[in-house]
Design a protein around this motif. Structure first.
Motif, PDB file in Angstrom:
ATOM      1  N   SER A 144       0.811  -1.220   0.000  1.00 18.46           N
ATOM      2  CA  SER A 144       0.000   0.000   0.000  1.00 18.46           C
ATOM      3  C   SER A 144       0.845   1.270   0.000  1.00 18.46           C
ATOM      4  O   SER A 144       0.303   2.363   0.146  1.00 18.46           O
ATOM      5  CB  SER A 144      -0.931   0.007   1.213  1.00 18.46           C
ATOM      6  OG  SER A 144      -0.186  -0.096   2.412  1.00 18.46           O
ATOM      7  N   ASP A 170       0.436   4.029  -3.633  1.00 21.05           N
ATOM      8  CA  ASP A 170       0.853   2.640  -3.435  1.00 21.05           C
ATOM      9  C   ASP A 170       1.697   2.143  -4.609  1.00 21.05           C
ATOM     10  O   ASP A 170       1.987   2.873  -5.561  1.00 21.05           O
ATOM     11  CB  ASP A 170      -0.346   1.731  -3.163  1.00 21.05           C
ATOM     12  CG  ASP A 170      -1.264   1.544  -4.367  1.00 21.05           C
ATOM     13  OD1 ASP A 170      -0.833   1.774  -5.509  1.00 21.05           O
ATOM     14  OD2 ASP A 170      -2.434   1.156  -4.161  1.00 21.05           O
ATOM     15  N   ARG A 176      -3.950   6.795  -2.077  1.00 20.70           N
ATOM     16  CA  ARG A 176      -4.596   6.237  -0.888  1.00 20.70           C
ATOM     17  C   ARG A 176      -4.542   7.259   0.243  1.00 20.70           C
ATOM     18  O   ARG A 176      -3.801   8.249   0.187  1.00 20.70           O
ATOM     19  CB  ARG A 176      -3.915   4.938  -0.454  1.00 20.70           C
ATOM     20  CG  ARG A 176      -3.722   3.915  -1.565  1.00 20.70           C
ATOM     21  CD  ARG A 176      -3.125   2.626  -1.034  1.00 20.70           C
ATOM     22  NE  ARG A 176      -4.101   1.884  -0.260  1.00 20.70           N
ATOM     23  CZ  ARG A 176      -4.907   0.953  -0.747  1.00 20.70           C
ATOM     24  NH1 ARG A 176      -4.856   0.644  -2.039  1.00 20.70           N
ATOM     25  NH2 ARG A 176      -5.758   0.314   0.018  1.00 20.70           N
ATOM     26  N   SER A 178      -5.004   7.545   4.866  1.00 21.89           N
ATOM     27  CA  SER A 178      -5.288   7.006   6.198  1.00 21.89           C
ATOM     28  C   SER A 178      -5.772   8.153   7.065  1.00 21.89           C
ATOM     29  O   SER A 178      -5.299   9.286   6.932  1.00 21.89           O
ATOM     30  CB  SER A 178      -4.039   6.375   6.816  1.00 21.89           C
ATOM     31  OG  SER A 178      -3.602   5.254   6.083  1.00 21.89           O
ATOM     32  N   SER A 189      -7.505   1.956   8.734  1.00 20.88           N
ATOM     33  CA  SER A 189      -6.850   1.176   7.695  1.00 20.88           C
ATOM     34  C   SER A 189      -6.742   2.022   6.430  1.00 20.88           C
ATOM     35  O   SER A 189      -7.444   3.019   6.257  1.00 20.88           O
ATOM     36  CB  SER A 189      -7.637  -0.105   7.410  1.00 20.88           C
ATOM     37  OG  SER A 189      -8.975   0.204   7.051  1.00 20.88           O
ATOM     38  N   SER A 190      -5.847   1.637   5.533  1.00 22.83           N
ATOM     39  CA  SER A 190      -5.614   2.390   4.302  1.00 22.83           C
ATOM     40  C   SER A 190      -6.819   2.295   3.370  1.00 22.83           C
ATOM     41  O   SER A 190      -7.403   1.228   3.195  1.00 22.83           O
ATOM     42  CB  SER A 190      -4.365   1.846   3.609  1.00 22.83           C
ATOM     43  OG  SER A 190      -4.119   2.529   2.399  1.00 22.83           O
ATOM     44  N   LEU A 462       0.325   0.223   7.912  1.00 22.23           N
ATOM     45  CA  LEU A 462       0.036  -0.118   6.517  1.00 22.23           C
ATOM     46  C   LEU A 462       0.478  -1.547   6.258  1.00 22.23           C
ATOM     47  O   LEU A 462       1.306  -2.095   6.982  1.00 22.23           O
ATOM     48  CB  LEU A 462       0.762   0.842   5.562  1.00 22.23           C
ATOM     49  CG  LEU A 462       0.442   2.341   5.695  1.00 22.23           C
ATOM     50  CD1 LEU A 462       1.324   3.149   4.766  1.00 22.23           C
ATOM     51  CD2 LEU A 462      -1.023   2.600   5.402  1.00 22.23           C
TER      52      LEU A 462
END
Length: 463
Positions: A144, A170, A176, A178, A189-190, A462
């Motif tokens: 990720s 990623d 992405r 968080s 979570s991502s 991650l």
């Protein structure tokens, strides 16, 4: 905004990864293994009851057996037995020493945070002024997170706490994020962002729009053709993965080596000729929504940049400071205002930095200041890959004598200043949101500047 899952465990500090080397197995003590009946029968004679004995569910007549012969004394046997006992004691002692050594090594890894002075390199375990961020088990590989991902962060205060969103890319080039919230006390979570075709290794700029209720996150990045693209996120109004932004309909082409910085309503980037470009959000009623203009200043090619508010009230004309590197590699500052020509901002030092080093910045309100001035902090990586801090506290610029060690060479750095807007909130003088993020051992490390030194907060969880 997407809230963290309450089932996510609390954020770890330094994380000890599983190893394929020596494994220490916890035990409740010595374990006595069960033996089969034949082995037990060999160790002890049968118990005879009256004239019969019991076995295999039935009573039988006593077995005929020869009496056990008396023990024969063998010359040297006693000495041999003593040697066997000594060897057993030696083996036990060696095993204990090995376990203690392994425990010491593991304990040293977990507790291996160090403080050292930039000038002398000495260790001071009781000081919070610097912290070692070396990866305890080497570099890890995360799906990720690209190992060279750019980073960007934004957040705001709400009620008695705050919320943060950290953006990254990623290994498949997906963008992405968080989330962190003091309500949850841990990182989410991502989450993958619903964007199409981001540039591999794209720069990113993140901001929060406080005028919206609830506030809205804004993310800028470059697509594969170097066009400026955007995604926005508003809890309860957009999908968690975000939706396209109006900047997508207002094409701005920038250099494919450009870096980016953002603080609402501004974003700054670099053209092919190395000049800096400012994109400003304008209200639709004023002919907007975006204004695209060259600032008339040039920077080092691919200069990293940072942007922070220069007033704790952040009222019109919304003065913000850009930190960048000039063509000769020096740190420089430039102040911009909404639809007003900018002007040079003296950051007080001709500090020359390594090529392509990262720059980040954050600000807090200066206490009891009649003109709403801020204390300013500029963060960058030096030639030793240590992260240094340039401070402007009470209108005096100086280089902090302490450093952050253990950063990956060439890491990006992102630092957080809470989002502001006039008549809605003002910049706090607290340092609880003064957080920075950089790569260490292939992971994103989070640290907090507490007003006097750095505190280690651990890695973003991650996979």
């Amino acid at each position: 905004m997407s809230r963290p899952n309450s089932s996510v465990p609390e954020q770890p500090g330094l994380e000890v990864l599983s190893s394929h080397g020596i494994e220490v197995v916890p035990s409740s003590g010595l374990e006595v293994a069960p033996h089969d009946s034949a082995f037990v029968e060999h160790l002890a004679p049968e118990v005879v009851v009256s004239d019969k004995y019991y076995g295999a569910g039935e009573w039988y007549a006593p077995k005929a057996y020869s009496p056990i012969p008396p023990k024969q004394e063998t010359p040297g046997l006693e000495l041999a037995e003593q040697k066997k006992k000594s060897r057993r004691r030696l083996y036990v002692l060696i095993a204990i020493i090995v376990v203690v050594l392994i425990g010491a090594i593991v304990g040293g890894v977990v507790g291996g945070l160090q403080s050292r002075n930039n000038s002398g390199g000495s260790t001071n375990a009781s000081s919070n002024n610097s912290v070692s961020s070396s990866a305890p088990n080497g570099t890890v590989t995360l799906q990720s997170l690209r190992p060279d991902s750019k980073l960007s962060v934004s957040g705001w205060r709400e009620n008695d706490g705050f919320t943060i969103r950290l953006f990254y890319q990623d290994r498949k080039d997906n963008l992405r994020f968080s989330d962190y919230s003091t309500d949850e006390g841990s990182w989410s979570s991502s989450s993958k962002i619903a964007t199409n075709d981001p540039m591999s290794g794209t720069p990113m700029g993140a901001a929060a729009i406080m005028q919206n209720d609830p506030p809205q996150y804004e993310l800028f990045f470059l697509n594969s053709t170097s066009l400026l693209s955007g995604q926005n996120f508003r809890d309860g109004n957009t999908p968690a993965a975000g939706v396209w932004d109006s900047i997508d309909d207002y094409p701005v082409t920038v250099s494919n080596t450009s870096r980016m910085a953002m603080y609402w309503p501004y974003a700054v980037m670099q053209d092919e000729d190395d000049s800096l470009r400012l994109v400003t959000y304008l209200a639709s009623s004023e002919g907007g929504p975006w204004k695209n203009q060259s600032l008339g200043i040039s920077g080092l090619k691919s200069t990293t940049m940072a942007m922070i508010p220069q007033s704790s009230a952040y009222a019109f004309p919304y003065t913000a400071g850009i930190v960048y590197r000039t063509s000769d590699g020096n740190l420089a500052g430039y102040s911009v205002q909404w639809e007003v020509s900018g002007l040079a901002w003296d950051i007080g030092t001709p500090n020359t930095l390594p090529d392509e080093t990262a720059i980040a910045a954050f600000a807090v309100a200066r206490e009891s200041d009649s003109i709403n001035a801020t204390n300013t902090y500029i963060v960058y990586q030096n030639t030793n890959n240590d992260i240094e801090l340039l401070t402007n506290v009470n209108a005096t610029w100086q280089v902090s004598p302490t450093v952050l060690t253990g950063a990956d060479p060439g890491t990006d750095i992102a630092c957080l200043t809470e989002a502001l807007w006039e008549n809605l909130n003002v910049l706090s003088s607290q340092y609880d949101m003064s957080r920075c993020y950089f790569m260490s051992g292939g992971q994103i490390r989070e640290v907090l500047y507490n007003g006097t030194g750095w505190e280690e907060l651990g890695n973003i969880p991650l996979t």
